[in-house]
Design a protein around this motif. Sequence first.
Motif, mmCIF file in Angstrom:
data_model
loop_
_atom_site.group_PDB
_atom_site.id
_atom_site.type_symbol
_atom_site.label_atom_id
_atom_site.label_comp_id
_atom_site.label_asym_id
_atom_site.label_seq_id
_atom_site.Cartn_x
_atom_site.Cartn_y
_atom_site.Cartn_z
ATOM 1 N N UNK A 101 0.819 -1.205 0.000
ATOM 2 C CA UNK A 101 0.000 0.000 0.000
ATOM 3 C C UNK A 101 0.856 1.258 0.000
ATOM 4 N N UNK A 102 0.320 2.298 -0.601
ATOM 5 C CA UNK A 102 0.953 3.607 -0.647
ATOM 6 C C UNK A 102 -0.066 4.631 -0.156
ATOM 7 N N UNK A 160 -5.439 9.405 0.744
ATOM 8 C CA UNK A 160 -5.897 8.274 -0.077
ATOM 9 C C UNK A 160 -4.948 7.100 0.104
ATOM 10 N N UNK A 161 -5.490 5.905 0.255
ATOM 11 C CA UNK A 161 -4.685 4.691 0.334
ATOM 12 C C UNK A 161 -4.877 3.931 -0.970
ATOM 13 N N UNK A 162 -3.773 3.695 -1.680
ATOM 14 C CA UNK A 162 -3.824 2.974 -2.947
ATOM 15 C C UNK A 162 -2.780 1.883 -2.975
ATOM 16 N N UNK A 165 5.439 4.966 1.680
ATOM 17 C CA UNK A 165 5.356 3.515 1.753
ATOM 18 C C UNK A 165 4.620 3.151 3.028
ATOM 19 N N UNK A 166 3.392 2.612 2.905
ATOM 20 C CA UNK A 166 2.500 2.498 4.049
ATOM 21 C C UNK A 166 2.321 1.084 4.584
ATOM 22 N N UNK A 180 -4.049 -3.983 8.910
ATOM 23 C CA UNK A 180 -4.297 -3.939 7.472
ATOM 24 C C UNK A 180 -4.436 -5.372 6.961
ATOM 25 N N UNK A 181 -5.528 -5.654 6.242
ATOM 26 C CA UNK A 181 -5.687 -7.009 5.699
ATOM 27 C C UNK A 181 -4.558 -7.340 4.731
#
Length: 100
Positions: free
Chosen positions: A33-34, A41-43, A67-68, A96-97
């Motif tokens: 994820x970013x 926004x999480x993408x 970098x999330x 986070x799944x």
Amino acid sequence: MANCSHVRLVRRVRPKTIGCEECLAEGLEWFHLRLCRICGHVGCCDQSIGRHATAHFHETGHQIIEGYDPPEGWGWCYVDEAFVDLPDQTPQIGPIPRYY
């Protein structure tokens, strides 16, 4: 890490979702994820099918991501195509799944 003029636009944000916003809506899987450091926004990363973080940049012009997942602490500027130093790291809002 390089610095760019866009780093001054970085904000402290709250992630809007606990996973990739578009993948969750579409039932897709992601790899990493970013987090958009302009709006939260999480993408998903470019290794994911949706490439939603990059799509978000093209749709909005928001230049800096973090970098999330996992929290990595690095930043990336899409305009300068360079890693950037972020002023802080965004804490995750919950577990986070994992989809990979």
